[in-house]
Each structure stands twice: as C-alpha cells, then as structure tokens.
Design an enzyme around this catalytic site. Structure first.
Site, PDB file in Angstrom:
ATOM      1  N   LYS A 118       0.978  -1.285   0.021  1.00 37.49           N
ATOM      2  CA  LYS A 118      -0.040  -0.076   0.003  1.00 37.49           C
ATOM      3  C   LYS A 118       0.827   1.160   0.037  1.00 37.49           C
ATOM      4  CE  LYS A 118      -3.906  -2.400   2.009  1.00 37.49           C
ATOM      5  NZ  LYS A 118      -4.921  -2.487   2.991  1.00 37.49           N
ATOM      6  N   PHE A 161     -15.618   2.199   6.896  1.00 29.11           N
ATOM      7  CA  PHE A 161     -14.125   2.729   6.768  1.00 29.11           C
ATOM      8  C   PHE A 161     -14.024   2.833   5.110  1.00 29.11           C
ATOM      9  CE2 PHE A 161     -14.163  -1.851   7.418  1.00 29.11           C
ATOM     10  CZ  PHE A 161     -13.720  -2.601   6.196  1.00 29.11           C
ATOM     11  N   ARG A 180      -1.231 -14.419   3.186  1.00 29.01           N
ATOM     12  CA  ARG A 180      -2.157 -14.058   4.356  1.00 29.01           C
ATOM     13  C   ARG A 180      -1.557 -14.173   5.594  1.00 29.01           C
ATOM     14  NH1 ARG A 180      -6.561 -11.378   3.159  1.00 29.01           N
ATOM     15  NH2 ARG A 180      -6.993 -11.443   5.249  1.00 29.01           N
ATOM     16  N   THR A 209      -5.273  -8.345  10.191  1.00 26.18           N
ATOM     17  CA  THR A 209      -5.731  -7.276   9.633  1.00 26.18           C
ATOM     18  C   THR A 209      -5.169  -5.858  10.493  1.00 26.18           C
ATOM     19  OG1 THR A 209      -7.599  -8.150   8.563  1.00 26.18           O
ATOM     20  CG2 THR A 209      -7.463  -5.715   8.491  1.00 26.18           C
ATOM     21  N   ARG A 248       2.565  -7.123   8.875  1.00 22.65           N
ATOM     22  CA  ARG A 248       1.671  -6.116   9.333  1.00 22.65           C
ATOM     23  C   ARG A 248       2.103  -5.808  10.659  1.00 22.65           C
ATOM     24  NH1 ARG A 248      -4.020  -7.842   6.678  1.00 22.65           N
ATOM     25  NH2 ARG A 248      -4.061  -6.536   5.154  1.00 22.65           N
ATOM     26  N   ASN A 283      -2.359  -0.396   7.018  1.00 18.79           N
ATOM     27  CA  ASN A 283      -1.873  -1.722   7.222  1.00 18.79           C
ATOM     28  C   ASN A 283      -0.894  -2.350   6.462  1.00 18.79           C
ATOM     29  OD1 ASN A 283      -3.852  -2.688   5.736  1.00 18.79           O
ATOM     30  ND2 ASN A 283      -4.925  -3.826   7.135  1.00 18.79           N
ATOM     31  N   HIS A 314      -1.621  -5.636   1.240  1.00  9.69           N
ATOM     32  CA  HIS A 314      -3.064  -6.237   0.888  1.00  9.69           C
ATOM     33  C   HIS A 314      -2.607  -7.797   0.286  1.00  9.69           C
ATOM     34  CE1 HIS A 314      -6.866  -7.107  -1.247  1.00  9.69           C
ATOM     35  NE2 HIS A 314      -6.263  -7.525  -2.034  1.00  9.69           N
TER      36      HIS A 314
HETATM   37  P1  GDP Z   1      -7.484  -7.551   4.694  1.00  6.63           P
HETATM   38  O1  GDP Z   1      -8.279  -8.886   3.786  1.00  6.63           O
HETATM   39  O2  GDP Z   1      -6.746  -8.054   5.769  1.00  6.63           O
HETATM   40  O3  GDP Z   1      -6.641  -6.604   4.218  1.00  6.63           O
HETATM   41  O4  GDP Z   1      -8.807  -6.894   5.459  1.00  6.63           O
HETATM   42  P2  GDP Z   1     -10.126  -6.612   4.987  1.00  6.63           P
HETATM   43  O5  GDP Z   1     -10.511  -7.237   3.559  1.00  6.63           O
HETATM   44  O6  GDP Z   1     -11.228  -7.054   5.897  1.00  6.63           O
HETATM   45  O7  GDP Z   1     -10.210  -5.143   4.907  1.00  6.63           O
HETATM   46  C1  GDP Z   1      -9.679  -4.437   3.666  1.00  6.63           C
HETATM   47  C2  GDP Z   1      -8.810  -3.089   4.261  1.00  6.63           C
HETATM   48  O8  GDP Z   1      -9.720  -2.353   4.850  1.00  6.63           O
HETATM   49  C3  GDP Z   1      -7.902  -3.574   5.543  1.00  6.63           C
HETATM   50  O9  GDP Z   1      -6.760  -4.143   4.926  1.00  6.63           O
HETATM   51  C4  GDP Z   1      -7.604  -2.010   6.254  1.00  6.63           C
HETATM   52  O10 GDP Z   1      -6.772  -1.448   5.145  1.00  6.63           O
HETATM   53  C5  GDP Z   1      -8.970  -1.574   6.055  1.00  6.63           C
HETATM   54  N1  GDP Z   1      -9.960  -1.880   7.275  1.00  6.63           N
HETATM   55  C6  GDP Z   1     -10.265  -2.973   7.711  1.00  6.63           C
HETATM   56  N2  GDP Z   1     -10.967  -2.950   8.716  1.00  6.63           N
HETATM   57  C7  GDP Z   1     -10.900  -1.787   9.187  1.00  6.63           C
HETATM   58  C8  GDP Z   1     -11.425  -1.127  10.184  1.00  6.63           C
HETATM   59  O11 GDP Z   1     -12.262  -1.621  11.073  1.00  6.63           O
HETATM   60  N3  GDP Z   1     -11.270   0.161  10.283  1.00  6.63           N
HETATM   61  C9  GDP Z   1     -10.491   0.805   9.267  1.00  6.63           C
HETATM   62  N4  GDP Z   1     -10.303   2.315   9.422  1.00  6.63           N
HETATM   63  N5  GDP Z   1      -9.892   0.196   8.163  1.00  6.63           N
HETATM   64  C10 GDP Z   1      -9.990  -0.978   8.108  1.00  6.63           C
END
Ligand code: GDP
Length: 608
Positions: free
Chosen positions: A460, A507, A535, A541, A555, A565, A568
């Site tokens: 990112k 978000f 992963r 996350t 991360r 974070n 991706h």
């Molecule tokens: P990932 O697959 O681990 O990247 O997680 P997700 O697919 O659930 O979420 C996509 C992206 O959204 C994450 O990598 C974070 O950058 C963002 N994100 C996820 N959950 C949250 C949250 O609760 N708060 C905020 N501000 N960002 C979030």
C-alpha cells in the site's frame, strides 16, 4: 503414488535364508534393498537402478530385495522402516546406504563396482565394513547412531547450488560404442554424473545449441554431425564441493583439436576418443554463462526443486506429506496435532479437504487394483481429510516410523505405541494416517494437496514509500515467486472497484482515500498454497493483533493502524483470480511463472 509401469524384474527376491546364502556366493556387486513387510521395498529407486544397469550394462552388477522378517541374517534390521541398502561383494558387506538418497546410491554403486573390479581383476584387497549401527544394545544409542549415519548420508547429497556443467558424449563416440567406457572414466576421475540422457538432436536444436558458432566456416558440417545420431547429454559436477567443475571438465576433455590433444594431452578424452576437429567425441561448456544456458537448453526442469525444498535442504531439513483420515479427524484432531508437534515436527502447511472420488483415485492410483481399495475410497470421501506438510530432519522416515505398520492388526500387535495403533478407528479396518515413502514421493504428494497457486499482493502507498525493500526481501525469502509486478496509482473508481466487497462499510471512504494517496505496488505472487501463505506472511488486519499473535508478520512490523496496514492480499482463490485480472488483465499465469522460475534457477553461484 509413484508411477505404475510394469517392468521386468530388475531385482531378484531373496525370500529366505537359503536364498540369502545363494546371493552371498554370487560374483560381483549385489545391492540389496532390505525392507519391512509393512513398508514394502523402496519403489522410488527402481528406475534409478534400472538406469544405472542399462547405462553400465555390467554383468557384475546385481540388485535384490529382501524382507527383513524372512531372512535370519537380517534379524538386526527388523522393525526399522527407513530404506536400507546393503552392498555385498564376494559375500562380504562393503557399503551401506540408509535412506532413498539417489545421488549417494548412484555414487556408491559406481565406486563399489570399480573397487570390486579391482579386486577381481588386479587382486586388490576388498574393503569390508561392519554395520556399526547394529552393535549397540540400547535402543536410544542405536537411534543416535542411525541418525549419525543418516546425517552423514545427507552431507553427501549434492547441494542444490553446486557448480554444474553440461557434458556431451557426441554422436561419433556413441556410434563407436564408447559411451560406457567414457562414463566409467568420467566417474573414476572424480566427476559426479547428476543426469544422463540419450537423445538425438534435431537439426534445428543443434542450430539453436550452437548459435554462437553460426558464423564459423564449418557450422553446417557441425550441425549435420551433431544431429547425425544419438548423443549422451550429461550434467556433471565435481565430487568435492570446493572444486569448480567447469575448468576441471575442460581440462579433462583436452584441446578442441584432436591432433593437438594427442600431442599435448594424450590422456585427455579427446585424445583418446576423438578422430578429427569436428569428431572430437565430447563437449564441455566454456564458462558459467554457457553452462547455465546449456543446462536450461537440455534440462529445463533441472534445479526446479522449488525454493522451499532448497531452503529446507540447506538447513538439513526435509518435508513430508501427512494425511489424517476422516474417521478420527473430528474427535482427535487437536490431540494428534499436539503429538505431532511433540515429536519435533513443525507444521508448514495444513489444509482440510473434501476429496472427490476422482481425486482419491488419482492420489492412490497405485492401489486401485488392491482388494482394500473400495473400502479405502469410501473412507477417504466420507468426510474431510487433513493434509499436513511436516518439516523436520529426516521427516519422511521419521513420520513413517511414528505411524507404524499400515496393516492395523500388525500395528496393534507389533507397534502398540505407533500412531496407527493408538488412533485406530472404532468402525473400519482402514488405518487413519498416510505418510509419503520417499522425499521424491513427498514432493509429488505435497504438490497434489498444496498446488502452486497465485495471489494478488499489494504494498500500500505509505508502506511502498517507506519499506519497499524490506517488504520485497521478506516476500522473496519466504519463497514466493514474484511473477508480475506493476506500480499503479489507483484512481477513485479503481480503488472502489478493487475494494468493492467493502462498499457500505464505515471505513470504506477512508480506505479508498488511503489507497489513492500515492502509488501502490501490485504483484502476482506464486507459491504452493500461495493465497493462504501470503495471508500468513501479512498477519492479521489489525497490527495490534499482529504484534501479539504473529510478531514476525509484515503487518506487525510495518503497519501503522488497522487502516494503514501496509499490505493487501486476496482472501481466497476466486478473489485472487478476479483481482489479478482487474489489475493485470488477461495473463497466462503458468507461462509467467515458468519463465520467471527459469530465470531464477539458472543463475549459478558467483565464483568466490
Ligand atoms: P484484509 O483482507 O486483511 O486486508 O482485511 P479486509 O479485507 O477485511 O479489509 C480491507 C482493508 O480495509 C484492510 O486491509 C484495512 O486497510 C481496511 N480496514 C479493515 N477493517 C478496518 C477497520 O475496522 N477500520 C479501518 N479504518 N479500516 C479497516
């Protein structure tokens, strides 16, 4: 699940003590595979033995299999599962190889054959040995010694990055029937032959191979000659690690011009077997670059041991496939995993799979004509199977030893503490575990359950600006191949589409803004089980959670917040394919990976 070709018996069967004694009186070298009834003879080495026999065509070389239980002389070998090869000459034990270690077996056969010929032809003294591992009383001591021998055997394995070169026994020498003689001389001079393929080059292959000589006057003649009949293409290295094989081989074959070779280096191969400049019997690569190119030309799969295997090998580790079958999986999974860890294995990959009938058939294709197969099949498709990639020193052999005999009754009687006895099922007579029988089989089986996959990975914007090199290094050292890479500035529409699954979440807006704040690095990563593995490397996350649960993850190290974070990764295979298409368009992933790996594989080590 080795191949199931019907082959003429290469190995004689020693079924009792009488046969054993007959065997001892045979002339020449006898290589005996000592096996346990419940493990069976070692199948993976048969093709190697056949190849050696065909190549040498030597009447003094014999192979046999002997079941430890039915031969009195093998009493001390009973109950041991690792493959054991005893080498007998003149009725005496002259060498032992433990483990299905192909390079070591090949080397031992050739060395012992040469030694035995010296005994027979020149009256040299035969070097007799004792199997030290059998003389200690205490079980534990015995085990330690065995391990010592096994580790010694491992040391002899050809290190994956050892310097190699391509050698060709050209059509003239092959046509004159000199192949075996030359091969023996090569071995005697301390070269190791890692591969030997007979092949007739087509004209266009020869042209391709000698393209750097296209301007030479005799080019057409050279092409005609090289494609005129079969040659033997070898990969060779030096037995001693510190020697560079390329100059050693050039020295050994002698000057290109046979006349000069005869005058200046009469002992060289070209002086002995060449007849004129063109018909100079053998070829050797000139330098590292050429060796590397020629290896890729003739042996596109050589050194395609994947990076994981190589990394493990460098640390003296091995991996094997373990399966836990459905009947006990539900109730005993945690207990079994715990015991596996206690036995010193680490679990590198794990996956629960519902197999289809076709998959079981493919996996157990060697067993489909056995009477137990229908029961095995029913059992295997009755629920999820847990596949594990287990890592440890001598993992293959250790895991099989812990499992005990495949026959449940035998396991219960003979090895009551084995996994198969301890976790025997209530209902069926099918044992509940599988383990690969050799390293080669383990790799094939692991790729069945953990095939190479592709995933989309993103660094990112903020992490790309601040930690690009560190992240890329971690990706590489975790064994991923970066098949494609692209720096991309996402615009709003693209970012919304990229994260469309999160549309509507609180978000979402922040996330889209964040992803558009600068360039991202988009990558297609490939590796066995890549989606899950990536992963795992990213970690949870939320970096706070990552730091406590997976402190080594990306991360944990590089993320600033749950939003920012750092990286991706696709969450499943369907998403992976969809996002790869979104970012990279239509792309032949398999082709990309192969060409990428080829480039990596043929980078030979730098000269010290
Ligand atoms: P990932 O697959 O681990 O990247 O997680 P997700 O697919 O659930 O979420 C996509 C992206 O959204 C994450 O990598 C974070 O950058 C963002 N994100 C996820 N959950 C949250 C949250 O609760 N708060 C905020 N501000 N960002 C979030």
């Amino acid at each position: 699940m080795a191949s199931k070709k019907k082959e003429i018996a290469l190995q004689i069967t020693i079924g009792n003590q009488e046969h054993w004694e007959e065997m001892l009186s045979s002339k020449g070298l006898m290589v005996v595979d000592v096996y346990q009834a419940w493990c069976g003879p070692c199948k993976t080495v048969v093709s190697l033995f056949r190849k050696i026999k065909n190549e040498l065509g030597d009447d003094l070389l014999h192979f046999a299999v002997a079941e430890a239980d039915s031969v009195d002389a093998l009493e001390n070998y009973r109950g041991k599962c690792e493959p054991t090869f005893l080498f007998y000459a003149g009725g005496e034990l002259v060498a032992i190889v433990r483990g299905a270690n192909a390079p070591l077996l090949q080397k031992t056969i050739l060395n012992q054959l040469i030694a035995e010929k010296k005994v027979l032809d020149q009256g040299a003294k035969r070097e007799v040995i004792k199997d030290e591992a059998l003389f200690t009383k205490e079980e534990e001591e015995e085990e330690e010694e065995e391990n010592a021998i096994m580790i010694h055997a491992e040391d002899e394995l050809v290190p994956p990055k050892k310097s190699c070169t391509v050698a060709i026994i050209k059509p003239d020498a092959v046509a004159h029937g000199k192949t075996n003689e030359i091969i023996m001389k090569i071995q005697e001079a301390g070269f190791e032959i890692l591969a030997n393929e007979e092949r007739t080059m087509t004209e266009s292959e020869a042209r391709d191979f000698y393209q750097h000589r296209a301007r030479e006057e005799k080019f057409e003649e050279l092409i005609q000659f090289m494609s005129s009949g079969p040659c033997h293409v070898l990969i060779i290295s030096k037995s001693r690690d510190d020697e560079d094989v390329i100059p050693a081989w050039r020295e050994f074959i002698g000057p290109t011009d046979v006349e000069i070779a005869k005058k200046e280096k009469p002992e060289s191969l070209r002086a002995q077997y060449g007849t004129e400049v063109l018909f100079n019997a053998v070829h050797g690569s000139d330098n590292r670059e050429q060796a590397s190119r020629e290896l890729a030309f003739f042996f596109p799969n050589f050194r395609k041991i994947d990076k994981t295997t190589e990394a493990l090998h460098n640390r003296n580790l091995e991996r094997t496939l373990a399966l836990i079958r459905p009947e006990i999986l539900k109730e005993k999974k945690d207990e079994i995993l715990q015991k596996i860890r206690e036995a010193g294995f680490s679990i590198a990959m794990q996956k629960e799979v519902m197999l289809t009938e076709e998959q079981v058939q493919e996996f157990y294709r060697e067993h489909t004509d056995k009477d137990y197969y229908p029961a095995l099949l029913q059992h295997m498709i009755s629920g999820p199977v847990l596949a594990l990639a287990l890592v440890k020193e001598h993992a293959v052999e250790h895991w099989r030893r812990i499992l005990g005999p495949a026959n449940l009754a035998e396991a219960i009687n003979k090895a009551p503490n084995s996994f198969r006895a301890e976790f025997s099922p209530k209902e069926s007579a099918i044992n509940q575990f599988h383990g690969s029988t050799s390293q080669e089989e383990a790799e094939i089986e692991l790729s069945f359950f953990f095939p190479v996959e592709y995933t989309l990975a993103t660094i990112k914007p903020d992490a790309l600006a601040e930690h690009q090199d560190e992240i890329l290094e971690k990706i590489q050292s975790a064994g991923f191949t970066i098949s494609q890479v692209k720096e991309t500035c996402l615009n709003r529409d693209m970012a919304e589409e990229f994260y469309k699954e999160h549309r509507g979440k609180p978000f979402f807006e922040q996330l889209v803004n964040y992803m558009c704040q600068g360039p991202c690095l988009m990558m297609i990563l490939s590796k066995e089980n890549a989606v899950e593995e990536w992963r795992k490397l990213m970690g949870p996350t939320n970096p706070a959670e990552a730091q406590t649960t997976v402190p080594e993850s990306l991360r944990s190290k590089f993320a600033k917040s749950i939003l920012q974070n750092a990286v991706h990764g696709s969450s499943n295979k369907t998403h992976a394919m969809e996002k790869i298409q979104f970012i990279f368009g239509d792309i032949d992933l398999e082709q990309e990976r192969i060409s990428q790996e080829k480039q990596m594989d043929y980078i030979l080590p730098e000269e010290e």
